[in-house]
Write a protein that holds these residues in place. Structure first.
Motif, short mmCIF file in Angstrom:
data_model
loop_
_atom_site.label_atom_id
_atom_site.label_comp_id
_atom_site.label_asym_id
_atom_site.label_seq_id
_atom_site.Cartn_x
_atom_site.Cartn_y
_atom_site.Cartn_z
N VAL A 1 -41.66 -14.68 -18.09
CA VAL A 1 -41.17 -15.23 -16.82
C VAL A 1 -41.69 -14.42 -15.63
O VAL A 1 -42.14 -13.28 -15.78
CB VAL A 1 -39.62 -15.24 -16.77
N ALA A 2 -41.60 -15.05 -14.46
CA ALA A 2 -41.83 -14.37 -13.18
C ALA A 2 -40.51 -14.37 -12.42
O ALA A 2 -39.81 -15.39 -12.39
CB ALA A 2 -42.91 -15.09 -12.39
N TYR A 3 -40.16 -13.24 -11.81
CA TYR A 3 -38.94 -13.17 -11.02
C TYR A 3 -39.22 -13.30 -9.52
O TYR A 3 -38.36 -13.73 -8.76
CB TYR A 3 -38.20 -11.86 -11.29
N GLU A 4 -40.40 -12.91 -9.11
CA GLU A 4 -40.80 -13.05 -7.72
C GLU A 4 -42.32 -13.05 -7.65
O GLU A 4 -43.00 -12.59 -8.58
CB GLU A 4 -40.23 -11.92 -6.86
N PRO A 5 -42.90 -13.59 -6.57
CA PRO A 5 -44.36 -13.65 -6.47
C PRO A 5 -44.97 -12.24 -6.44
O PRO A 5 -44.53 -11.37 -5.68
CB PRO A 5 -44.59 -14.37 -5.14
N ARG A 6 -45.94 -12.01 -7.28
CA ARG A 6 -46.65 -10.72 -7.32
C ARG A 6 -48.10 -10.96 -7.70
O ARG A 6 -48.45 -12.00 -8.28
CB ARG A 6 -46.02 -9.79 -8.36
N ALA A 7 -48.95 -9.97 -7.39
CA ALA A 7 -50.34 -10.00 -7.81
C ALA A 7 -50.41 -9.94 -9.33
O ALA A 7 -49.55 -9.34 -9.99
CB ALA A 7 -51.11 -8.83 -7.21
N ALA A 8 -51.45 -10.58 -9.90
CA ALA A 8 -51.54 -10.69 -11.35
C ALA A 8 -51.63 -9.35 -12.06
O ALA A 8 -51.20 -9.22 -13.21
CB ALA A 8 -52.75 -11.54 -11.73
N ASP A 9 -52.16 -8.32 -11.39
CA ASP A 9 -52.28 -7.02 -12.04
C ASP A 9 -51.04 -6.16 -11.90
O ASP A 9 -51.00 -5.03 -12.40
CB ASP A 9 -53.51 -6.27 -11.51
#
Length: 335
Positions: free
Chosen positions: A5-13
């Motif tokens: 899952v993702a919890y908030e937008p972040r860079a892929a690295d």
């Protein structure tokens, strides 16, 4: 169930761009299948949703759209599938995605998996096959009798890799692709393109050097804003311009008027997002694609296999897709 899952937008690295977790098992609605996900592939839309966000703060957002797996349960109104069926699909952008052990998906956008493929090979196909099919046949109206030249910008990517094959197999058009590296040029030619030009150089120059005159249709799959003026120039009067990407600058539609050019957007999630009356067309086209694969007239477009479905491997896959250097599709299999 296990999920990524993702919890908030972040860079892929970023180490927390995608994280491993467990979530409650989902329950299918009346027209839904409950699918045990066996393999997924990563598309540009996965990375766009991860970067841009848009879900509620603190929500565990399950990304992923392409999947292949096994039906484990069905809703009360399901008529197309039964438990035990092997299926493949591209999902619905308004619902939880495929990066989980279990997923619910409306049967009308699911196809029977090609019998000649394994799960990972099948997972590479749905989103790109639907997009390419809808652009060619629903938006452009291509038929077996269509002729003229079709220019495919970004032909080595996931959608381009299917679109080139479909155009060669199901029309009489001359198919010209663009690619920028020797290995991607060879890939596009191997898929059936009649010619390949370099899209790192000015497109107009490349077309002229290849002796390619005005083209009937352009499928612009990437960097449309960069090439827009050249594409308008390359199109023959009454030609058709189709695109799937998200131009960063507004397109000047008035530039199309002089030649009576038409503009066609393709968004493969539109049918499921709006529950259109013809939503089941995606089930039907996926069944036709499966038949073509099993007959040997269409091939899967796996480029790289990144191993097990987990957060670390998915972050690597997102980085490769965002780099624009992926050839074909990146797949992952099993939890």
């Amino acid at each position: 169930m296990k999920a990524v899952v993702a919890y908030e937008p972040r860079a892929a690295d970023h180490p927390e761009a995608l994280v491993d977790t467990t979530l409650p098992d989902p329950t299918p609605g009346p027209r839904d299948l409950l699918v045990r996900v066996e393999a997924v592939s990563v598309n540009p839309v996965d990375t766009k949703v991860r970067r841009r966000g848009g879900w509620a703060a603190g929500e565990a957002k399950v990304l992923g759209y392409d999947a292949a797996g096994t039906v484990v349960a069905v809703g009360a109104a399901v008529s197309l599938f039964k438990p035990g069926d092997r299926v493949y699909y591209a999902g619905d952008i308004t619902r939880a995605g495929s990066n989980a052990e279990l997923q619910v998906v409306d049967e009308r956008i699911v196809g029977p998996m090609p019998t000649s493929l394994g799960f990972a090979e099948a997972a590479a196909l749905p989103l790109t096959a639907i997009t390419a099919w809808e652009l060619l046949f629903d938006r452009f109206g291509v038929t077996q009798d269509s002729d003229g030249t079709l220019l495919v910008v970004g032909a080595a990517g996931g959608v381009g890799s299917i679109l080139v094959q479909l155009a060669r197999q199901m029309s009489g058009m001359r198919v010209v692709g663009t690619a920028s590296r020797p290995e991607t040029r060879e890939w596009v030619l191997s898929l059936g393109a009649h010619a390949v030009i370099d899209h790192a150089a000015p497109l107009g120059d490349g077309l002229r050097q290849a002796g390619i005159g005005p083209v009937a249709m352009v499928a612009s799959l990437t960097h449309t804003d960069r090439h827009y003026a050249a594409l308008v120039e390359a199109l023959a009067p009454q030609g058709r311009l189709g695109l799937i990407d998200d131009p960063e600058t507004p397109l000047d539609v008035m530039a199309l008027k002089r030649k009576s050019l038409s503009l066609h957007w393709e968004m493969m999630f539109a049918r499921s997002m709006f529950q259109t009356p013809d939503m089941q067309a995606q089930h039907e086209l996926l069944a036709r694609v499966a038949g073509m694969v099993d007959a040997g007239t269409l091939r899967t477009t796996v480029g790289e296999h990144f191993g097990t479905i987990n957060a670390s491997n998915l972050r690597r896959a997102h980085q490769l897709v965002e780099s624009g250097r992926a050839r074909g599709k990146v797949v992952l299999a099993s939890f």
